[in-house]
Scaffold this active site. Structure first.
Site, PDB file in Angstrom:
ATOM      1  N   LEU A 178      -1.110  -1.462  -3.160  1.00 25.04           N
ATOM      2  CA  LEU A 178      -0.573  -1.835  -1.849  1.00 25.04           C
ATOM      3  C   LEU A 178      -0.041  -0.634  -1.078  1.00 25.04           C
ATOM      4  CD1 LEU A 178       1.308  -5.115  -2.881  1.00 25.04           C
ATOM      5  CD2 LEU A 178      -1.074  -4.805  -2.176  1.00 25.04           C
ATOM      6  N   HIS A 229      -0.507  -3.439   3.839  1.00 22.65           N
ATOM      7  CA  HIS A 229      -0.318  -4.686   3.082  1.00 22.65           C
ATOM      8  C   HIS A 229       1.124  -5.186   3.240  1.00 22.65           C
ATOM      9  CE1 HIS A 229      -3.614  -2.897   0.415  1.00 22.65           C
ATOM     10  NE2 HIS A 229      -4.111  -4.045   0.789  1.00 22.65           N
ATOM     11  N   GLN A 283     -17.495  -8.515  -5.163  1.00 20.65           N
ATOM     12  CA  GLN A 283     -17.702  -7.931  -3.831  1.00 20.65           C
ATOM     13  C   GLN A 283     -18.012  -6.441  -3.889  1.00 20.65           C
ATOM     14  OE1 GLN A 283     -13.540  -9.066  -2.604  1.00 20.65           O
ATOM     15  NE2 GLN A 283     -13.607  -7.136  -1.513  1.00 20.65           N
ATOM     16  N   LYS A 298      -7.922  -4.328  10.150  1.00 19.75           N
ATOM     17  CA  LYS A 298      -8.686  -3.128   9.819  1.00 19.75           C
ATOM     18  C   LYS A 298     -10.082  -3.499   9.325  1.00 19.75           C
ATOM     19  CE  LYS A 298      -9.547   0.105   6.787  1.00 19.75           C
ATOM     20  NZ  LYS A 298      -9.690  -0.117   5.382  1.00 19.75           N
ATOM     21  N   ASP A 299     -10.144  -4.501   8.460  1.00 19.69           N
ATOM     22  CA  ASP A 299     -11.447  -4.977   7.973  1.00 19.69           C
ATOM     23  C   ASP A 299     -11.960  -6.001   8.980  1.00 19.69           C
ATOM     24  OD1 ASP A 299     -11.571  -3.703   5.189  1.00 19.69           O
ATOM     25  OD2 ASP A 299      -9.604  -4.636   5.233  1.00 19.69           O
ATOM     26  N   MET A 333      -4.572   2.973   7.424  1.00 18.72           N
ATOM     27  CA  MET A 333      -4.127   2.862   6.024  1.00 18.72           C
ATOM     28  C   MET A 333      -5.158   2.079   5.225  1.00 18.72           C
ATOM     29  SD  MET A 333      -0.514   3.451   5.454  1.00 18.72           S
ATOM     30  CE  MET A 333       0.557   4.362   6.555  1.00 18.72           C
ATOM     31  N   SER A 334      -5.454   2.575   4.041  1.00 17.37           N
ATOM     32  CA  SER A 334      -6.401   1.915   3.162  1.00 17.37           C
ATOM     33  C   SER A 334      -6.097   2.357   1.735  1.00 17.37           C
ATOM     34  CB  SER A 334      -7.821   2.356   3.537  1.00 17.37           C
ATOM     35  OG  SER A 334      -8.696   2.099   2.465  1.00 17.37           O
ATOM     36  N   SER A 335      -6.311   1.459   0.787  1.00 19.18           N
ATOM     37  CA  SER A 335      -6.085   1.832  -0.624  1.00 19.18           C
ATOM     38  C   SER A 335      -7.031   2.958  -1.003  1.00 19.18           C
ATOM     39  CB  SER A 335      -6.326   0.630  -1.534  1.00 19.18           C
ATOM     40  OG  SER A 335      -5.525  -0.441  -1.124  1.00 19.18           O
TER      41      SER A 335
END
Ligand code: PAF
Length: 287
Positions: free
Chosen positions: A40, A44, A68, A156-157, A191-193
Site C-alpha cells: 500500500l 491506497h 490477472q 489511476k487505473d 503513485m503505484s506499488s
C-alpha cells in the site's frame, strides 16, 4: 477527531467475511470495500480514508490475484508485506483486512469469468491479454464476498475503473463504485506499488510522463485539439527521458471509444510505457 482501532482484524476465509458483512448489513451498517493487491502507498491510503469517512465499516482486501497477471509479468516479484499493510489500514480507519490465500479464492480453477468483450483487447488489454477478465472476475468475487455498499478504486487505473463500473451496471451488482483521484509524487509520477521497482534515476525520468500530459493540457488550453499533435507531445517527452512507449491513445472518457482526429471536452489520454523494466500507466482527462 475520530479514533481508529490500533489493532485490525485480519480475515483469511471468504465465508467468515461474508458472514461478518451480512451481520453488519443486518444491523443497518454501511460497508465500504477497498480492493487492493497490497504494497500500500498513499494512493491506497487515500481510498481507505475516503471509505472510512463515508461508511460504518471499511474492509480492505489484500490479494495478489494470479489470474490477472500474464505469464511474463511480475506476479512472483510483486511486493508482499501483509503486516505492514494491515497497520497502515488500521491507521487509515479500516476495520477489517481480508487477506485470503490463492487457494481460498480459487479452490478450483475458474470456469466462469466476467469479461468485457469490447474493451478487454484495447489500450492496456491489448498488451495484457486476459488481464481484464482476471480483474473483473476477482472483483466480482470480492463484491460477492464482502457485500459492500460502496467500493473504492483509484482513477489511476482508468480503464480498470471503467470496466468495473460497466460490469456493475451491466450485471446489476448492488454496489456504488466510487473512483478516487490519483495521488502523485512531488515530481508528478502517479503513485503505484510498481514504482518501487525503479531506481531513483528511473523514477526521476518517469516524471516525464506527467510533464508530457501537462504539456498536452497546456496545448489543448491554447486551442490545439489535434489528436496527432497532443499524442505527439506526450510521446516526445517520454521518449526524450528514455521511456519506451507501449501506447498513447485518446478516447472518450465515458465509453473509452477511440478519438482519432479532434479532442473535445470528454476526452482522456491513456498511456502505458516502460522505464527500465517497470511498466507504468497514466492518464489525463480534458475538462
Ligand atoms: O487495482 C488493483 O490493485 C487490482 O487490479 C484489483 C482491483 C485489486 C483486483 O485485483
Amino acid at each position: 477527531m475520530r479514533k481508529y482501532p490500533k489493532k485490525i482484524k485480519i480475515i483469511r476465509k471468504a465465508l467468515e467475511l461474508q458472514k461478518f458483512s451480512k451481520k453488519m448489513l443486518g444491523q443497518g451498517k454501511s460497508i465500504g470495500l477497498v480492493p487492493t493487491m497490497g504494497a500500500l502507498h498513499k494512493g491506497h491510503i487515500h481510498l481507505v480514508e475516503t471509505s472510512a469517512k463515508n461508511n460504518d465499516v471499511t474492509i480492505v482486501s489484500i490479494f495478489i490475484n494470479p489470474t490477472q497477471f500474464g505469464a511474463n509479468e511480475d506476479f512472483a516479484k510483486y511486493p508482499r508485506r501483509l503486516q505492514a499493510d494491515a497497520k497502515l489500514c488500521a491507521e487509515a480507519g479500516a476495520n477489517i483486512v481480508f487477506a485470503p490465500e490463492p487457494k481460498e479464492m480459487y479452490p478450483q480453477p475458474l470456469q466462469t469469468y466476467v469479461r468485457n468483450a469490447e474493451l478487454e483487447n484495447v489500450y492496456c488489454g491489448k498488451w495484457r491479454p486476459g488481464h481484464f477478465a482476471g480483474v473483473l472476475s476477482v472483483v466480482a468475487k470480492l463484491l460477492n464476498i464482502a457485500l459492500p455498499s460502496r467500493a473504492y478504486f483509484g482513477e489511476k487505473d482508468f480503464q480498470q475503473l471503467h470496466v468495473i463500473r460497466k460490469m456493475v451496471f451491466d450485471l446489476n451488482f448492488p454496489v456504488k463504485v466510487i473512483g478516487v483521484k490519483t495521488i502523485r509524487e512531488k515530481n508528478g509520477l502517479a503513485m503505484s506499488s510498481r514504482n518501487e521497482y525503479m531506481s531513483l534515476k528511473e523514477r526521476e525520468a518517469a516524471s516525464s510522463i506527467y510533464a508530457g500530459l501537462m504539456e498536452a493540457k497546456k496545448m489543448y488550453e491554447r486551442g490545439i485539439d489535434s489528436v496527432v499533435k497532443l499524442k505527439g507531445i506526450v510521446e516526445k517527452k517520454i521518449k526524450q527521458a528514455g521511456g519506451k512507449i507501449q501506447y498513447v491513445e485518446i478516447a472518450n472518457k465515458n465509453d473509452l471509444q477511440p478519438i482519432k482526429t479532434k479532442v473535445s471536452k470528454n476526452a482522456v489520454i491513456l498511456l502505458a510505457c516502460h522505464f527500465g523494466k517497470t511498466r507504468l500507466i497514466d492518464h489525463l482527462e480534458f475538462f
